[in-house]
Design a protein around this motif. Sequence first.
Motif, PDB file in Angstrom:
ATOM      1  N   PHE A   8     -30.088 -10.330 -25.942  1.00 11.53           N
ATOM      2  CA  PHE A   8     -28.697 -10.402 -26.394  1.00 11.53           C
ATOM      3  C   PHE A   8     -28.434 -11.717 -27.110  1.00 11.53           C
ATOM      4  O   PHE A   8     -27.881 -11.752 -28.213  1.00 11.53           O
ATOM      5  N   ILE A   9     -28.854 -12.803 -26.510  1.00 11.36           N
ATOM      6  CA  ILE A   9     -28.613 -14.125 -27.097  1.00 11.36           C
ATOM      7  C   ILE A   9     -29.329 -14.259 -28.434  1.00 11.36           C
ATOM      8  O   ILE A   9     -28.742 -14.712 -29.421  1.00 11.36           O
ATOM      9  N   LYS A  10     -30.575 -13.859 -28.490  1.00  9.47           N
ATOM     10  CA  LYS A  10     -31.348 -13.981 -29.733  1.00  9.47           C
ATOM     11  C   LYS A  10     -30.733 -13.156 -30.867  1.00  9.47           C
ATOM     12  O   LYS A  10     -30.669 -13.592 -32.007  1.00  9.47           O
ATOM     13  N   GLU A  11     -30.235 -11.972 -30.526  1.00  9.85           N
ATOM     14  CA  GLU A  11     -29.707 -11.050 -31.535  1.00  9.85           C
ATOM     15  C   GLU A  11     -28.278 -11.392 -31.981  1.00  9.85           C
ATOM     16  O   GLU A  11     -27.935 -11.248 -33.143  1.00  9.85           O
ATOM     17  N   GLU A  12     -27.449 -11.834 -31.055  1.00  8.46           N
ATOM     18  CA  GLU A  12     -26.011 -11.907 -31.327  1.00  8.46           C
ATOM     19  C   GLU A  12     -25.383 -13.295 -31.314  1.00  8.46           C
ATOM     20  O   GLU A  12     -24.274 -13.463 -31.811  1.00  8.46           O
ATOM     21  N   ILE A  13     -26.032 -14.266 -30.744  1.00  9.60           N
ATOM     22  CA  ILE A  13     -25.357 -15.546 -30.538  1.00  9.60           C
ATOM     23  C   ILE A  13     -25.712 -16.558 -31.620  1.00  9.60           C
ATOM     24  O   ILE A  13     -26.869 -16.811 -31.919  1.00  9.60           O
ATOM     25  N   ASN A  14     -24.677 -17.087 -32.196  1.00 10.19           N
ATOM     26  CA  ASN A  14     -24.758 -18.240 -33.079  1.00 10.19           C
ATOM     27  C   ASN A  14     -23.618 -19.162 -32.636  1.00 10.19           C
ATOM     28  O   ASN A  14     -22.939 -18.875 -31.653  1.00 10.19           O
ATOM     29  N   ASN A  15     -23.408 -20.258 -33.306  1.00 11.46           N
ATOM     30  CA  ASN A  15     -22.361 -21.188 -32.859  1.00 11.46           C
ATOM     31  C   ASN A  15     -20.978 -20.538 -32.841  1.00 11.46           C
ATOM     32  O   ASN A  15     -20.175 -20.793 -31.950  1.00 11.46           O
ATOM     33  N   TYR A  16     -20.708 -19.680 -33.829  1.00 12.53           N
ATOM     34  CA  TYR A  16     -19.404 -19.008 -33.892  1.00 12.53           C
ATOM     35  C   TYR A  16     -19.202 -18.067 -32.713  1.00 12.53           C
ATOM     36  O   TYR A  16     -18.186 -18.122 -32.026  1.00 12.53           O
ATOM     37  N   THR A  17     -20.176 -17.178 -32.464  1.00 18.65           N
ATOM     38  CA  THR A  17     -20.008 -16.201 -31.381  1.00 18.65           C
ATOM     39  C   THR A  17     -20.033 -16.874 -30.015  1.00 18.65           C
ATOM     40  O   THR A  17     -19.329 -16.458 -29.095  1.00 18.65           O
ATOM     41  N   LYS A  18     -20.827 -17.916 -29.878  1.00 23.05           N
ATOM     42  CA  LYS A  18     -20.855 -18.672 -28.625  1.00 23.05           C
ATOM     43  C   LYS A  18     -19.474 -19.256 -28.334  1.00 23.05           C
ATOM     44  O   LYS A  18     -18.943 -19.104 -27.235  1.00 23.05           O
ATOM     45  N   THR A  19     -18.881 -19.886 -29.326  1.00 28.25           N
ATOM     46  CA  THR A  19     -17.543 -20.469 -29.169  1.00 28.25           C
ATOM     47  C   THR A  19     -16.501 -19.389 -28.907  1.00 28.25           C
ATOM     48  O   THR A  19     -15.625 -19.556 -28.052  1.00 28.25           O
ATOM     49  N   LEU A  20     -16.587 -18.274 -29.618  1.00 29.64           N
ATOM     50  CA  LEU A  20     -15.670 -17.158 -29.426  1.00 29.64           C
ATOM     51  C   LEU A  20     -15.696 -16.653 -27.982  1.00 29.64           C
ATOM     52  O   LEU A  20     -14.651 -16.503 -27.347  1.00 29.64           O
ATOM     53  N   ILE A  21     -16.884 -16.414 -27.464  1.00 30.82           N
ATOM     54  CA  ILE A  21     -17.014 -15.900 -26.095  1.00 30.82           C
ATOM     55  C   ILE A  21     -16.500 -16.916 -25.085  1.00 30.82           C
ATOM     56  O   ILE A  21     -15.726 -16.566 -24.179  1.00 30.82           O
ATOM     57  N   LEU A  22     -16.896 -18.159 -25.228  1.00 36.19           N
ATOM     58  CA  LEU A  22     -16.453 -19.186 -24.281  1.00 36.19           C
ATOM     59  C   LEU A  22     -14.941 -19.374 -24.327  1.00 36.19           C
ATOM     60  O   LEU A  22     -14.305 -19.580 -23.285  1.00 36.19           O
ATOM     61  N   ASN A  23     -14.333 -19.280 -25.515  1.00 37.03           N
ATOM     62  CA  ASN A  23     -12.874 -19.375 -25.623  1.00 37.03           C
ATOM     63  C   ASN A  23     -12.189 -18.185 -24.953  1.00 37.03           C
ATOM     64  O   ASN A  23     -11.143 -18.345 -24.317  1.00 37.03           O
TER      65      ASN A  23
END
Length: 85
Positions: A8-23
């Motif tokens: 999941f992380i390799k496929e979907e996570i970049n700085n934008y999505t990481k910040t989005l999820i954490l927010n």
Amino acid sequence: MKVLIDDFIKEEINNYTKTLILNKIENKGKKQEEELIFNKYSLEINFSKNIVVIYDDVFSEDLPLKICLKDFIRHLKNYDSEDQE
């Protein structure tokens, strides 16, 4: 096949999505659940049960990943997409 957090992380996570999820997690307000849909995966956050379920939207026969919210946050925070590019 079981969905894995690393996939999941390799496929979907970049700085934008990481910040989005954490927010979304930080600003949950009175929400009991949050759902985010990505290119290949769907992410369901159940705040009342403190779990995250990740589904593979492409291969419906894959078993979802259930992980506690605290462990999920730890995985996200430890991931640095800058190192992966």
